[in-house]
Design a protein around this motif. Structure first.
Motif, mmCIF file in Angstrom:
data_model
loop_
_atom_site.group_PDB
_atom_site.id
_atom_site.type_symbol
_atom_site.label_atom_id
_atom_site.label_comp_id
_atom_site.label_asym_id
_atom_site.label_seq_id
_atom_site.Cartn_x
_atom_site.Cartn_y
_atom_site.Cartn_z
ATOM 1 N N VAL A 271 0.859 -1.189 0.000
ATOM 2 C CA VAL A 271 0.000 0.000 0.000
ATOM 3 C C VAL A 271 0.892 1.235 0.000
ATOM 4 N N ASN A 272 0.314 2.360 -0.377
ATOM 5 C CA ASN A 272 1.065 3.613 -0.376
ATOM 6 C C ASN A 272 1.029 4.208 1.029
ATOM 7 N N PRO A 273 2.192 4.609 1.603
ATOM 8 C CA PRO A 273 2.215 5.185 2.955
ATOM 9 C C PRO A 273 1.359 6.447 3.088
ATOM 10 N N ASP A 274 1.079 7.116 1.951
ATOM 11 C CA ASP A 274 0.254 8.331 2.000
ATOM 12 C C ASP A 274 -1.239 8.035 1.890
ATOM 13 N N ASP A 275 -1.579 6.757 1.762
ATOM 14 C CA ASP A 275 -2.986 6.375 1.634
ATOM 15 C C ASP A 275 -3.579 6.241 3.037
ATOM 16 N N LEU A 276 -4.446 7.184 3.423
ATOM 17 C CA LEU A 276 -5.005 7.227 4.780
ATOM 18 C C LEU A 276 -5.828 5.988 5.112
ATOM 19 N N ARG A 277 -6.283 5.275 4.100
ATOM 20 C CA ARG A 277 -7.083 4.070 4.343
ATOM 21 C C ARG A 277 -6.244 2.938 4.916
ATOM 22 N N TYR A 278 -4.961 2.909 4.528
ATOM 23 C CA TYR A 278 -4.162 1.744 4.847
ATOM 24 C C TYR A 278 -2.870 2.029 5.620
#
Length: 965
Positions: A271-278
């Motif tokens: 996942v992307n570290p900037d993705d608040l979902r994950y």
């Protein structure tokens, strides 16, 4: 209505009208029309007997012919390439350059192996595994010998002026030694290495394949495809959402994937570290529903937040992108699909199932345990093996790789520094993009047909070691140094990618690795299709530059892909491939269909391709293809803009060019009729008509040379046709009629000398494009016309230049005659509306004094070319008005036609007015459309330009209609 030099009978009739003696005895051995049968065989014997035509040493212009694969006979695309190169070879030769043009045959690697396998299955019911390796190799060798002979005969038949003494074959002993030498040098320099890496794998072929052998299919939604080895069509164009439960949590990550069948190889979720979902889940684990283990959640900024669910499952054993993730994050690499396309032991209960059968069963399992959340239509690009139609599998395999980084940088610098010219220059962008992002090249192939890799696995009970050597004996010595006598040795059973051996051709065809190659290296030019710029041309540049320290050539000329008249690329799958011989010799529709059936019986095409080819043949050639001859085919190739990305070929153009061949033939015959054996020297004073045509010929020669130099063959052909077809035949020869019938010896000699000069120069000009016709006519005429060279072939002649004609351009005279021709064309147009017998007289009324004098001096030209005898040229100030007639305006003149019958005038008026009204209505409708705000605001500029051209065409059409007095 006017002279077109299309047939001898018409020419004789017209000549007799002017009452001068025709020399019938001079044409007794001159056939009535252009004959093609037997001409090629005769001239090939002449050309190939004189070896100095084609085989000089230390040439100033050098090319190699891109070697055709021995997969089969040459198709139209090959003929296209051959013609382009032959024009350059002949033109350079006639310009005083010594030329070496080297022919050759490529063993074809995968392509040949596949076609021979199909042939054996179709004709003998044998699969490759049904016979021994030796027997299969013998079948390949027999196929190669048969096809090589056919290809070489075709090349000669097409008029290719190749140096056959330098013919090469990419699997010859000499070439094999050179390939081994190159491999050894590259390995010693640390550029060749062996490692496990992801490769393009064809399960049907059981081999790695290069990118050029990978086709792609783009689909936008759920689609069913037929694949080899499967009885039912397989579903593609879907994406599957699978749930992965987070360990010690109620959270669940939904991952979207199109490759359910590879799920047993998943080793992480990214996942992307900037993705608040994950982002809060990074470092935790998820439960894998198929593997029954936990795998990590990793963070990586390369993951696209907005793609799919934003979570990416990592399957490094079957994806290039996933492998890079795995190497970056030290993940386990698991392969779950074997080389035969079957699931392996890492897939538990799915072992031995074909990958796409396993896919459906895995979907069923995921559904049963509640892990499959959704199935949706999804656009996909599917990689297909171009040889088998199978879908490419990406697998990790230990192979030989070539480090391309520094070599590619040198190739980029060569273009940037203009040491290497790419023409057309638009392909420089592709060159920079692809070479700047180049990956190391996998050069191993698991085939029976090709160069065995000169690498040997030397091993004992404790260790193994790879040794690279030119031959077995050298490898044995190296093994003994390392292990003494306690070892085993085995050569790598793989072969080299065909492009590796092909990449050495600029060196090997000139003698490398022997030092004598330096006498001829490098080549002058590399000419080929733009579709293999990176796969072949770039590799030649990189390999040869690395191995010799010099670029293999300084210029790259790229031609477009040959397509049919509808713009579709010619291919077996589309059924639109055309054999050059069908056009050259002609073929009936029945024989055309029989040829297609024979290809099917030999396994060259499948049943679907057979059906499609038959449909295409019936649609495009319901009456078959008429005999057009080699020269007409070559001229058609040269009439195309070779620098376009796609080049449309229309067989109808060959028919038109055959008529042009006959036009040339009849013009030569006509000149023979009106001349005699007396030597005609250039008169002190030439008539204005003769000076005009010589000026036009000088312009033609300049344009032809300039455009061949710039590789714009279509412009050169256009200049030739403009001169010979239009100015020389349509106007000049017709205009000489009255002069030849006159008592003025100077005029007669002026015309005779000029027409002979024009023929002699024109045939030399045509020679690179139409060698058979040019040599055939020149050899006939040199026996009867003064001023022709006493030579065996035009290969010995020099190519015309403007300097040769004393640069006798007279642009002012040309402008004057341009106006005269416009007037004649206007008069000819009137004759399309009214029969000449109803015209009693024609007056051309002129204001300008100089124009009056010029037109008066060239009245015979106007009379002869318009075929209107009762013609007067008058000054406006001296003209007396008359009534009852029609008039047109052209070039500042008014042309008045007086008719014999008022009823004719009235009938003509009615017809013309009706036609004018239709054109005016069409024009006004178009102008109304073009003036609307909506059209002005939203129409594309390209469409506006097309419509503006339509307006001009309609306006010009209106101007052609006569007006009434």
């Amino acid at each position: 209505m006017y002279f077109r030099v299309n047939c001898l009978r018409k020419s004789i009739k017209l000549c007799r009208n002017y009452s001068y003696q025709l020399n019938q005895e001079r044409i007794t051995d001159f056939p009535n029309s252009h004959v093609t049968k037997g001409v090629a065989e005769h001239w090939n014997n002449v050309w190939n007997k004189k070896n100095d035509f084609y085989g000089p040493e230390n040439s100033s212009f050098k090319m190699i012919l891109p070697p055709p694969n021995v997969t089969g006979a040459l198709h139209l695309g090959h003929g296209y390439t051959v013609t382009i190169q032959d024009v350059l070879a002949r033109w350079n030769r006639m310009n005083g350059n010594t030329v070496t043009w080297i022919p050759g045959i490529d063993h074809g690697g995968i392509a040949t192996q596949v076609v021979v396998e199909k042939y054996l299955l179709a004709t003998k019911g044998l699969k490759k595994n049904d016979i021994s390796k030796e027997e299969f190799s013998n079948e390949l060798e027999k196929w190669k010998c048969q096809k090589e002979n056919i290809i070489n005969q075709q090349l000669k038949y097409l008029g290719a002026s190749l140096d056959w003494s330098k013919e090469y074959y990419t699997m010859s002993k000499e070439h094999n030694n050179a390939v081994n030498e190159a491999f050894l040098i590259l390995h010693n320099r640390g550029l060749l290495y062996r490692k496990n890496d992801l490769v393009n794998w064809s399960p049907a072929l059981q081999s790695t394949i290069s990118d050029i052998e990978v086709d792609t299919i783009d689909i936008n939604k759920k689609t069913y495809l037929s694949l080899p080895g499967y009885n039912k069509k397989i579903t593609f164009g879907e994406i599957y959402d699978v749930g992965f439960k987070v360990k010690d949590s109620n959270d669940e990550i939904i991952v979207s994937t199109t490759r359910i069948e590879s799920m047993h190889g998943d080793t992480a979720i990214a996942v992307n570290p900037d993705d608040l979902r994950y982002c809060h889940l990074i470092g935790k684990q998820v439960y894998h529903p198929l593997r029954d283990i936990f795998i990590p959640i990793i963070g990586d900024k390369e993951v696209k937040i907005n793609y799919g669910t934003g979570a990416l499952k990592i399957t490094p054993g079957h994806s290039r992108i996933d492998l890079e993730f795995a190497q970056k994050h030290n993940l386990q690499i698991i392969q779950v699909i074997n080389e035969d396309g079957l699931m392996n032991e890492n897939t538990k209960s799915y072992v031995g199932l074909p990958r796409y059968i396993a896919r459906q069963k895995i979907l069923d399992e995921l559904t049963n345990i509640g892990a499959l959340k959704e199935i949706k239509d999804h656009p996909m690009t599917i990689p297909i093996c171009s040889r088998t139609g199978d879908i490419i599998e990406y697998i990790i395999k230990e192979q030989w790789f070539l480090n391309m980084k520094n070599m590619s940088l040198n190739a980029i610098d060569a273009v940037n520094n203009k040491q290497l010219i790419i023409d057309p220059p638009k392909y420089k962008k592709l060159w920079f993009e692809r070479l700047d992002n180049i990956k190391d090249w996998c050069i191993s192939r698991q085939l029976s047909w090709g160069h065995k890799i000169p690498a040997y696995n030397c091993y004992n009970n404790n260790e193994s070691y790879w040794i690279v050597a030119k031959n077995y004996e050298d490898a044995l010595k190296l093994c003994q140094i390392k292990y003494g006598n306690n070892f085993n040795i085995k050569q790598d059973c793989d072969v080299l990618d065909t492009w590796f051996s092909a990449g050495l051709l600029p060196m090997t065809t000139l003698g490398w690795p022997n030092k004598t190659y330096k006498n001829n290296y490098p080549l002058s030019l590399m000419e080929t299709g733009h579709d293999i710029l990176i796969y072949w041309v770039a590799r030649m540049v990189m390999l040869c530059n690395e191995l010799t320290g010099k670029l293999p050539f300084n210029e790259i000329l790229l031609h477009g892909i040959l397509c049919d008249s509808d713009g579709k690329k010619m291919s077996k799958s589309l059924g639109n491939v055309i054999n050059p011989e069908w056009i050259i010799n002609g073929i009936t529709i029945d024989n055309l269909q029989n040829e297609t059936i024979q290809n099917f019986n030999n396994g060259i095409i499948n049943e679907q391709e057979l059906k499609r080819a038959n449909i295409v043949n019936l649609k495009n050639f319901p009456d078959g293809i008429p005999e057009c001859g080699i020269d007409a085919l070559r001229l058609t190739f040269c009439s195309l803009d070779i620098k376009n990305e796609r080049v449309n070929f229309d067989v109808n153009e060959c028919k038109t060019n055959k008529r042009f061949c006959n036009k040339i033939w009849q013009a030569c015959k006509f000149v023979l009729l009106v001349t005699d054996d007396k030597q005609v020297t250039k008169p002190q004073v030439l008539s204005s008509t003769d000076r005009w045509i010589l000026s036009k010929m000088s312009l033609m020669i300049y344009l032809v040379n300039e455009n061949i130099q710039q590789r714009y063959f279509h412009r050169a052909v256009l200049a030739i046709k403009q001169f010979f077809y239009y100015e020389f035949c349509d106007f000049y020869l017709e205009a000489t009629k009255l002069g030849l019938a006159s008592d003025d010896k100077n005029i007669v000699d002026s015309h005779k000398w000029t027409m002979i000069k024009c023929l002699e120069v024109s045939l030399r000009t045509l020679s690179p494009f139409m060698p058979y016709l040019s040599d055939d006519l020149y050899s006939r005429l040199e026996k009867k016309l003064p001023g022709f060279l006493k030579i065996t072939s035009l290969n010995e002649a020099t190519y015309p230049t403007s300097k040769e004609l004393d640069n006798n351009r007279d642009e002012k005279l040309e402008e004057k005659f341009d106006d005269v021709i416009k007037i004649v064309q206007s008069m000819r147009n009137i004759l399309n509306h009214i029969n000449k017998k109803f015209i009693s007289s024609v007056d051309i009324i002129i204001d300008d004094e100089d124009d009056f004098k010029f037109y008066k001096a060239n009245q015979d030209f106007i009379v002869s070319t318009s075929r209107i005898n009762n013609l007067k040229i008058c000054k406006t100030s001296d003209y007396k008005e008359q009534q009852d007639g029609i008039y047109t305006k052209e070039c500042g003149c008014q042309i008045r036609y007086y008719l014999t019958d008022n009823n004719v005038v009235n009938q003509l008026k009615e017809n013309v007015l009706n036609k004018r009204l239709k054109v005016e209505e069409k024009l006004n409708k178009l102008l109304d459309k073009l003036s609307t705000k909506k059209y002005i605001d939203i129409t594309l500029e390209e469409e506006k330009l097309k419509n503006n051209e339509k307006v001009k065409t309609l306006q010009l059409e209106l101007e052609k209609y006569p007006k009434f007095l």
